[in-house]
Design a protein around this motif. Structure first.
Motif, mmCIF file in Angstrom:
data_model
loop_
_atom_site.group_PDB
_atom_site.id
_atom_site.type_symbol
_atom_site.label_atom_id
_atom_site.label_comp_id
_atom_site.label_asym_id
_atom_site.label_seq_id
_atom_site.Cartn_x
_atom_site.Cartn_y
_atom_site.Cartn_z
ATOM 1 N N LEU A 143 11.976 -13.901 -11.416
ATOM 2 C CA LEU A 143 13.029 -13.634 -10.441
ATOM 3 C C LEU A 143 14.178 -14.634 -10.524
ATOM 4 C CD1 LEU A 143 13.894 -11.789 -8.126
ATOM 5 C CD2 LEU A 143 12.773 -13.365 -6.536
ATOM 6 N N PHE A 144 13.854 -15.905 -10.645
ATOM 7 C CA PHE A 144 14.886 -16.940 -10.564
ATOM 8 C C PHE A 144 15.404 -17.427 -11.917
ATOM 9 C CE2 PHE A 144 12.781 -17.515 -6.333
ATOM 10 C CZ PHE A 144 13.866 -17.080 -5.580
ATOM 11 N N VAL A 145 14.801 -16.996 -13.011
ATOM 12 C CA VAL A 145 15.439 -17.196 -14.318
ATOM 13 C C VAL A 145 16.253 -15.932 -14.570
ATOM 14 C CG1 VAL A 145 15.100 -17.431 -16.803
ATOM 15 C CG2 VAL A 145 13.612 -18.676 -15.218
ATOM 16 N N PRO A 146 17.576 -16.027 -14.698
ATOM 17 C CA PRO A 146 18.426 -14.830 -14.812
ATOM 18 C C PRO A 146 17.967 -13.876 -15.911
ATOM 19 C CG PRO A 146 19.765 -16.797 -14.551
ATOM 20 C CD PRO A 146 18.360 -17.274 -14.725
ATOM 21 N N TYR A 147 18.183 -12.590 -15.685
ATOM 22 C CA TYR A 147 17.730 -11.563 -16.623
ATOM 23 C C TYR A 147 18.353 -11.712 -18.003
ATOM 24 C CZ TYR A 147 22.216 -9.148 -15.913
ATOM 25 O OH TYR A 147 23.548 -8.832 -15.875
ATOM 26 N N ASN A 148 19.557 -12.302 -18.076
ATOM 27 C CA ASN A 148 20.254 -12.442 -19.353
ATOM 28 C C ASN A 148 20.297 -13.890 -19.829
ATOM 29 O OD1 ASN A 148 21.959 -13.366 -17.374
ATOM 30 N ND2 ASN A 148 23.780 -12.298 -18.102
ATOM 31 N N ASN A 149 19.286 -14.666 -19.461
ATOM 32 C CA ASN A 149 19.252 -16.077 -19.817
ATOM 33 C C ASN A 149 19.161 -16.259 -21.337
ATOM 34 O OD1 ASN A 149 17.395 -18.717 -20.314
ATOM 35 N ND2 ASN A 149 18.681 -18.985 -18.516
ATOM 36 N N PRO A 150 20.155 -16.899 -21.971
ATOM 37 C CA PRO A 150 20.162 -17.042 -23.433
ATOM 38 C C PRO A 150 18.968 -17.810 -23.970
ATOM 39 C CG PRO A 150 22.318 -17.583 -22.502
ATOM 40 C CD PRO A 150 21.367 -17.478 -21.363
ATOM 41 N N ARG A 151 18.451 -18.750 -23.179
ATOM 42 C CA ARG A 151 17.325 -19.550 -23.664
ATOM 43 C C ARG A 151 16.063 -18.707 -23.823
ATOM 44 N NH1 ARG A 151 18.924 -25.145 -23.983
ATOM 45 N NH2 ARG A 151 16.734 -25.476 -24.463
ATOM 46 N N VAL A 152 15.903 -17.720 -22.973
ATOM 47 C CA VAL A 152 14.754 -16.821 -23.095
ATOM 48 C C VAL A 152 14.888 -15.979 -24.364
ATOM 49 C CG1 VAL A 152 13.498 -14.901 -22.032
ATOM 50 C CG2 VAL A 152 14.369 -16.767 -20.608
ATOM 51 N N PHE A 153 16.097 -15.473 -24.626
ATOM 52 C CA PHE A 153 16.325 -14.693 -25.839
ATOM 53 C C PHE A 153 16.047 -15.529 -27.091
ATOM 54 C CE2 PHE A 153 19.650 -12.344 -23.167
ATOM 55 C CZ PHE A 153 18.744 -11.364 -22.814
ATOM 56 N N SER A 154 16.562 -16.761 -27.097
ATOM 57 C CA SER A 154 16.380 -17.627 -28.264
ATOM 58 C C SER A 154 14.916 -17.975 -28.470
ATOM 59 C CB SER A 154 17.199 -18.917 -28.092
ATOM 60 O OG SER A 154 18.575 -18.631 -27.991
ATOM 61 N N LEU A 155 14.216 -18.211 -27.382
ATOM 62 C CA LEU A 155 12.789 -18.516 -27.481
ATOM 63 C C LEU A 155 12.028 -17.347 -28.077
ATOM 64 C CD1 LEU A 155 10.380 -20.349 -26.894
ATOM 65 C CD2 LEU A 155 10.300 -19.387 -24.581
ATOM 66 N N ALA A 156 12.375 -16.133 -27.644
ATOM 67 C CA ALA A 156 11.700 -14.939 -28.164
ATOM 68 C C ALA A 156 11.906 -14.802 -29.668
ATOM 69 C CB ALA A 156 12.218 -13.701 -27.449
ATOM 70 N N GLU A 157 13.135 -15.068 -30.134
ATOM 71 C CA GLU A 157 13.414 -14.969 -31.564
ATOM 72 C C GLU A 157 12.617 -15.998 -32.356
ATOM 73 O OE1 GLU A 157 17.616 -15.188 -32.174
ATOM 74 O OE2 GLU A 157 18.041 -13.438 -30.919
ATOM 75 N N LYS A 158 12.440 -17.186 -31.796
ATOM 76 C CA LYS A 158 11.666 -18.222 -32.493
ATOM 77 C C LYS A 158 10.178 -17.888 -32.515
ATOM 78 C CE LYS A 158 14.949 -21.928 -31.440
ATOM 79 N NZ LYS A 158 15.205 -23.165 -30.660
ATOM 80 N N ILE A 159 9.691 -17.351 -31.424
ATOM 81 C CA ILE A 159 8.269 -17.003 -31.345
ATOM 82 C C ILE A 159 7.926 -15.918 -32.359
ATOM 83 C CG2 ILE A 159 6.511 -15.906 -29.886
ATOM 84 C CD1 ILE A 159 7.826 -17.295 -27.494
ATOM 85 N N HIS A 160 8.832 -14.959 -32.505
ATOM 86 C CA HIS A 160 8.568 -13.799 -33.372
ATOM 87 C C HIS A 160 9.247 -13.909 -34.738
ATOM 88 C CE1 HIS A 160 6.722 -11.593 -30.052
ATOM 89 N NE2 HIS A 160 7.735 -11.980 -29.289
#
Length: 513
Positions: free
Chosen positions: A194-211
């Motif tokens: 809820l409190f980490v924004p839906y378009n948070n760039p750090r989440v996107f970048s983390l996903a790319e590194k994980i996969h």
């Protein structure tokens, strides 16, 4: 109020799964209700990004539950401290960790306010058991709140709710001592989802590194949509919401900046490529013109006025059979003209299509006959337009919310992606009769065929994956994680490469071994 265990406990245990099942069974109706009540305009990014980062957020969620839970458990082991001191010490430690995560890991705004909200929820649900015992025994009003507050009590006061259930089920004291874990679980849910924004760039970048996958190369960052490959000149054309220009990448040197048109075409959804004359056609909404570009230099060749095109994203297709250009608006409102057919050479309008049956999802042509097939994202129809008489000659009802289509010449079929069905629907190209379906994944919306290898490639906007399906067995043979909202796939079948656009960038995937 005396509540019997034989129905209180089943209701408490199964009510949320039951509501989830009902939501899935009525997903078409719920999506339709949401669109008619709130509309997708301005909210589609939120919906897509929330769904597409789900797996990454779940991973973070479980890590945080483990870390936070371990921290609370260790503090509870400090028996020489009073309940109050242990409780406050746990909350202080949690506040510090949560604040650091919002400030440095996710780099969000208003980190203090977000931290305070999560810590408050944690404080309400990690209370010492003794503090809650008297309140939960207060009578019928407590029973009524916990029975009627479906979803609310689980989300905001899960510790009290679980202790109440344990009281009704006469659970032992050992089990009750662990009820605080529900507070950690729910607070972590708010923390990450809820409190980490839906378009948070750090989440996107983390996903790319994980996969990360050696078969996947990200060669451009930005919001891209339609792509076309020019294999004769090793060029990849790209447009999207992240650029106001037509871009042309050199596929042999993707590390270099792309060639850019001088013409500002605006943030457009699509364009058409004419490989015979090496021309590109794109609609410029600002001036309401169809712009012709040289495909090798991106220089502007000519402008053709487009009168009163309906507002909305535009699809453009060049038809080789009779050298025409079809311009189709998704028509956010039933005003103007939704579809025009232009004679390419003269720029004259030779036909148009009126409301209400129009292509609001996608359109393709029969490779040998003067037929245009189209479907709708908003309405459950699939139709064919005779481009000799310019009339709809056949129309059938199909699943709602269908998306991209491809023509399978081998089968003489139209294949349509149905994201909510998790399937590729197959229809006979002559009769529009349903001939079956290919099992896919919920959210698959983008399609393309490698006829050389008999492969189907699908792009999923929910799990961010490009999947390769062997059409001999109709089974997936490989899967590649790219990023949120996969838009378009262009294939270089000779080299076994897929060029894929997403709202996070452009990717090149080696989809064959």
């Amino acid at each position: 109020m005396n509540l019997k265990r034989d129905w209180v406990l089943p209701w408490a245990a199964f009510r949320l799964p039951l509501f989830a099942l009902v939501a899935y069974l009525f997903r078409y109706q719920l999506v339709g209700f949401y669109e008619s009540t709130f509309g997708f305009l301005g909210r589609m990014d939120f919906i897509v990004f929330t769904i597409s980062t789900l797996s990454t957020r779940l991973l973070l969620y479980f890590i945080l539950i483990l870390g936070l839970g371990l921290g609370f458990w260790l503090v509870k082991k400090l028996v020489f401290l009073s309940n109050t001191v242990r409780y406050l010490t746990s909350l202080a430690g949690a506040f510090l960790v949560i604040y650091i995560s919002y400030t440095y890991l996710f780099q969000t705004t208003a980190a203090f306010a977000r931290t305070t909200a999560v810590t408050t929820l944690l404080a309400l649900n990690t209370l010492p058991q003794e503090w809650l015992a008297r309140g939960l025994a207060s009578g019928r009003w407590v029973d009524l709140i916990f029975m009627a507050g479906v979803g609310v009590v689980e989300a905001f006061i899960p510790q009290s709710y679980i202790l109440w259930l344990m009281e009704k089920g006469r659970a032992g004291n050992t089990a009750r001592k662990w009820a605080w874990l529900s507070g950690v679980t729910v607070a972590s849910l708010f923390w990450i989802f809820l409190f980490v924004p839906y378009n948070n760039p750090r989440v996107f970048s983390l996903a790319e590194k994980i996969h990360a996958d050696p078969s996947v190369e990200k060669f451009a960052t930005g919001i891209y949509n339609w792509v076309e490959l020019n294999p004769d000149y090793d060029l990849l054309y790209v447009v999207g919401r992240g650029t106001n220009f037509m871009l042309a990448f050199d596929t042999n040197h993707l590390e270099q900046p792309p060639l850019r048109s001088r013409e500002d075409i605006g943030k457009t959804q699509s364009f058409a490529f004419n490989p015979v004359l090496q021309e590109l056609y794109v609609y410029k909404a600002e001036t309401r013109e169809l712009v012709y570009l040289n495909a090798l230099t991106l220089e502007t060749l000519r402008y053709v006025p487009v009168p009163d095109l309906s507002p909305g994203d535009v699809w453009i297709q060049w038809q080789a059979r009779d050298d025409t250009i079809v311009l189709s608006s998704e028509a956010d409102a039933e005003i103007g003209t939704p579809v025009y057919v232009f004679e390419r050479e003269s720029g004259k309008i030779i036909a148009s299509m009126p409301f209400p049956i129009i292509p609001t999802a996608y359109l393709i042509f029969h490779p040998e006959k003067p037929l245009m097939y189209f479907n709708s994202f908003r309405d459950p129809y699939f139709a064919v337009w005779d481009m000799t008489d310019y009339k709809i000659t056949k129309q059938v009802e199909i699943s709602p919310r269908t998306d991209r289509m491809i023509f399978s010449a081998k089968d003489n079929e139209i294949w349509i992606a149905s994201p909510l069905d998790g399937a590729i629907l197959r229809y006979n190209a002559d009769t529009l009769e349903a001939t079956g379906r290919i099992k896919a994944s919920l959210g698959d919306r983008t399609l393309t065929l490698d006829t050389t290898r008999n492969l189907l490639l699908t792009g999923n906007f929910m799990n961010n994956r490009l999947v390769v399906i062997n059409l001999t067995t109709n089974k997936p043979i490989s899967s590649f994680y790219l990023g949120p909202w996969i838009r378009t796939i262009a294939l270089d079948t000779e080299k076994g490469l897929a060029y894929v656009s997403t709202v996070r960038g452009m990717f090149r995937v080696t989809y064959t071994k």
